[in-house]
Design a protein around this motif. Structure first.
Motif, short mmCIF file in Angstrom:
data_model
loop_
_atom_site.label_atom_id
_atom_site.label_comp_id
_atom_site.label_asym_id
_atom_site.label_seq_id
_atom_site.Cartn_x
_atom_site.Cartn_y
_atom_site.Cartn_z
N GLY A 11 0.89 -1.20 0.13
CA GLY A 11 -0.16 -0.12 -0.08
C GLY A 11 0.60 1.07 0.02
N PRO A 12 0.06 2.36 -0.20
CA PRO A 12 0.96 3.66 0.06
C PRO A 12 1.56 4.02 1.17
CG PRO A 12 -1.45 3.97 0.24
CD PRO A 12 -1.09 2.68 0.01
N SER A 54 2.43 8.48 -1.09
CA SER A 54 2.77 7.89 -2.21
C SER A 54 3.02 6.48 -2.47
CB SER A 54 4.39 8.59 -2.93
OG SER A 54 4.32 9.88 -2.67
N PRO A 55 2.87 5.76 -3.63
CA PRO A 55 2.86 4.30 -3.60
C PRO A 55 4.55 3.85 -3.52
CG PRO A 55 2.83 5.26 -5.88
CD PRO A 55 2.37 6.63 -5.03
N ASP A 56 4.70 2.58 -3.01
CA ASP A 56 5.89 2.12 -2.95
C ASP A 56 6.61 2.17 -4.28
OD1 ASP A 56 8.09 0.74 -1.83
OD2 ASP A 56 6.93 -0.86 -0.90
N GLY A 57 8.05 2.34 -4.31
CA GLY A 57 8.71 2.60 -5.51
C GLY A 57 8.65 3.76 -6.33
N SER A 58 8.23 4.74 -5.49
CA SER A 58 8.32 6.31 -6.15
C SER A 58 9.62 6.88 -6.23
CB SER A 58 7.19 7.03 -5.35
OG SER A 58 6.07 6.45 -5.44
N THR A 59 9.82 7.83 -6.85
CA THR A 59 10.90 8.64 -6.90
C THR A 59 10.63 10.19 -6.35
OG1 THR A 59 10.80 9.53 -9.18
CG2 THR A 59 12.30 7.43 -8.66
N PHE A 60 11.75 10.72 -5.70
CA PHE A 60 11.67 12.13 -5.36
C PHE A 60 12.79 12.84 -5.48
CE2 PHE A 60 8.89 9.24 -2.81
CZ PHE A 60 7.76 9.72 -2.84
N LEU A 69 15.11 7.13 -4.73
CA LEU A 69 14.15 5.74 -5.04
C LEU A 69 13.64 5.63 -3.91
CD1 LEU A 69 12.77 3.86 -6.58
CD2 LEU A 69 14.80 2.40 -6.40
N ALA A 70 12.40 5.59 -3.57
CA ALA A 70 11.97 5.13 -2.23
C ALA A 70 10.94 3.89 -2.06
CB ALA A 70 10.76 6.28 -1.76
N LEU A 71 11.41 2.90 -1.29
CA LEU A 71 11.03 1.76 -1.24
C LEU A 71 11.04 1.31 0.32
CD1 LEU A 71 13.21 -0.05 -4.14
CD2 LEU A 71 10.76 0.10 -4.06
N ARG A 72 9.96 0.34 0.54
CA ARG A 72 10.14 -0.39 1.84
C ARG A 72 11.23 -1.44 1.77
NH1 ARG A 72 4.30 0.17 0.96
NH2 ARG A 72 3.32 1.24 2.99
N PRO A 73 12.14 -1.06 3.05
CA PRO A 73 13.14 -1.95 3.05
C PRO A 73 12.50 -3.56 3.05
CG PRO A 73 13.00 -1.04 5.25
CD PRO A 73 11.98 -0.26 4.14
N LEU A 74 13.37 -4.52 2.49
CA LEU A 74 13.16 -5.80 2.69
C LEU A 74 13.55 -6.33 3.95
CD1 LEU A 74 14.17 -7.26 -0.83
CD2 LEU A 74 11.83 -6.40 0.00
N LEU A 75 13.16 -7.57 4.36
CA LEU A 75 13.70 -8.11 5.82
C LEU A 75 15.36 -7.98 5.71
CD1 LEU A 75 13.38 -9.42 8.54
CD2 LEU A 75 12.88 -11.54 7.41
N SER A 76 15.76 -8.52 4.52
CA SER A 76 17.18 -8.77 4.43
C SER A 76 17.95 -7.55 4.36
CB SER A 76 17.55 -9.47 2.99
OG SER A 76 17.09 -8.48 1.89
N ASP A 77 17.28 -6.18 3.77
CA ASP A 77 17.81 -5.13 4.18
C ASP A 77 17.70 -4.52 5.72
OD1 ASP A 77 18.28 -4.61 1.12
OD2 ASP A 77 16.01 -4.08 1.26
N TYR A 78 16.59 -4.68 6.34
CA TYR A 78 16.16 -4.36 7.51
C TYR A 78 17.28 -4.90 8.48
CZ TYR A 78 13.93 -3.62 12.11
OH TYR A 78 13.59 -3.18 13.42
N VAL A 79 17.69 -6.31 8.35
CA VAL A 79 18.48 -6.96 9.51
C VAL A 79 19.83 -6.46 9.50
CG1 VAL A 79 16.99 -9.02 9.65
CG2 VAL A 79 18.82 -8.97 8.14
N MET A 80 20.27 -6.01 8.26
CA MET A 80 21.84 -5.48 8.07
C MET A 80 21.87 -3.90 8.57
SD MET A 80 23.04 -8.13 6.82
CE MET A 80 24.83 -7.35 6.71
N SER A 81 20.75 -3.34 8.75
CA SER A 81 20.88 -1.81 9.29
C SER A 81 20.30 -1.67 10.50
CB SER A 81 20.37 -1.11 8.14
OG SER A 81 18.75 -1.32 7.93
N MET A 82 19.73 -2.68 11.04
CA MET A 82 19.07 -2.51 12.40
C MET A 82 20.04 -2.54 13.46
SD MET A 82 17.59 -6.13 13.26
CE MET A 82 18.39 -7.60 13.66
N PRO A 83 19.64 -1.77 14.68
CA PRO A 83 20.28 -1.73 15.88
C PRO A 83 21.05 -3.16 16.34
CG PRO A 83 18.58 -0.34 16.29
CD PRO A 83 18.45 -1.06 14.89
N ARG A 84 22.13 -3.47 16.62
CA ARG A 84 22.43 -4.66 16.95
C ARG A 84 23.47 -4.78 18.22
NH1 ARG A 84 26.07 -6.34 11.74
NH2 ARG A 84 23.98 -5.63 10.47
N GLY A 85 23.07 -5.69 19.16
CA GLY A 85 24.19 -5.88 20.19
C GLY A 85 25.22 -7.01 19.82
#
Length: 342
Positions: A11-12, A54-60, A69-85
């Motif tokens: 969704g948007p 705006s819809p996923d995959g829009s440019t600004f 380019l704006a996209l929702r991060p995939l799980l693989s993207d998220y785990v590589m950038s999330m806070p980690r102990g």
């Protein structure tokens, strides 16, 4: 019933969504959409209000004319950038674990060594709302970070997830009945110390898969599995991923790659009272323990004792792993866990 977190994956763009902005050079920036806020770099800014709706995959285009380019991060993207102990299980290894351990919807999965929650999220995705993931973590601060990371990704607490702070050997018999667990995933320094309690918890035919960092750990796990005589002959492997550069005629492997991150070793629980078939392979010289008397070649040091140093302490430092400082962990907890939940 709507699957947990699915409303945040389509969704948007809405308030509270995490959005990954990628510039023309491929640099990624992850933001959480908040009305009235702005995303700034040294080259201009974009308002969050422009992205909302705006819809996923829009440019600004920002105020300096740079397009993102704006996209929702995939799980693989998220785990590589999330806070980690603690160090995370890389997506390439999490995918192998889900596939090779055959994590199925509705399964009961026990995980030990929750770390920052990267693997936990993949397991929860695989078992769904009808399954159950029971994660054990010795450190309460790591558990808090993992829970906060999963909540941020799914948008809510996953109903299939239970996080227990404590030692697996002591706590597992209190959490599950014997013979009711379908899969066990161990990501810890010394998984061989838990084999007896894991064998009791696993259903016949259930899968045990261990993620270890070094060859010495791998050898120790394999030997202890054989000694226990409660599991099938273990299989071990590692996953190495090499990306490719694709630009016109310049199609070649990338110079950088995700090389060794860890070893995976998998086995299955035998039925109670079943004796494992005898190994048909001829063991290498020095395979059997010689109690310090040397191998069959006379004076050759026993290879098994070299690979399995019984008198050394198994610790992150001894295995060459960096350990996050207490100061960094406290800072991470303050950043991801609301004050009322600490």
């Amino acid at each position: 019933m709507t699957a947990t977190g699915s409303a945040y994956r389509r969704g948007p763009f809405r308030e509270g969504d995490r959005v990954q902005l990628t510039d023309p050079k491929g640099r990624m920036h992850t933001i959480t959409l908040t009305p009235g806020k702005q995303f700034h770099t040294h080259r201009g800014h974009i308002t969050h209000d422009e992205i909302l709706g705006s819809p996923d995959g829009s440019t600004f285009t920002n105020t300096a004319g740079v397009e993102y380019l704006a996209l929702r991060p995939l799980l693989s993207d998220y785990v590589m950038s999330m806070p980690r102990g603690a160090a995370v299980v890389y997506p390439k290894d999490a995918g192998q674990i889900v596939a090779m351990a055959d994590i199925f919807p509705g399964a009961t999965v026990v995980e030990a060594g929750v770390g920052s929650g990267a693997l936990s999220m993949s397991l929860l995705r695989a078992v769904g709302e009808s399954g159950r993931v029971i994660s054990f973590e010795r450190r309460a601060d790591f558990a808090e970070i993992a829970v906060a990371n999963a909540r941020a990704f799914f948008g809510e607490d996953h109903p299939a997830w239970t996080v227990a702070v404590g030692d697996l050997v002591e706590a597992l018999p209190q959490e599950v009945e014997a013979g009711t667990v379908d899969r066990v995933v161990l990501d810890m320094l010394a998984p061989w110390e838990c084999l007896e309690v894991v064998a009791d918890a696993l259903a016949p035919g259930g899968v045990l898969i261990c993620y270890v960092a070094t060859a010495t750990q791998l050898s120790k796990v394999a030997e202890e599995l054989r000694v226990s005589e409660q599991f099938t002959e273990p299989e071990a492997w590692e996953a190495i991923v090499r990306g490719w550069h694709l630009e016109g005629l310049a199609v070649r492997p990338q110079h950088r790659m995700h090389g060794h991150t860890g070893f995976l070793i998998s086995t299955r629980r035998l039925a109670p009272g079943t004796t494992p078939p005898l190994r048909k392979r001829r063991p290498g010289r020095g395979y059997a323990e010689q109690d310090g008397e040397g191998g069959a070649a006379g004076g050759v040091q026993d290879a098994a004792s070299v690979l399995r140093p019984e008198h050394q302490e198994w610790s992150q430092e001894a295995l060459g792993e960096r350990q996050a400082s207490p100061k960094k962990i406290r800072k991470l907890v303050r950043g991801v866990v609301p004050p009322q939940e600490r």
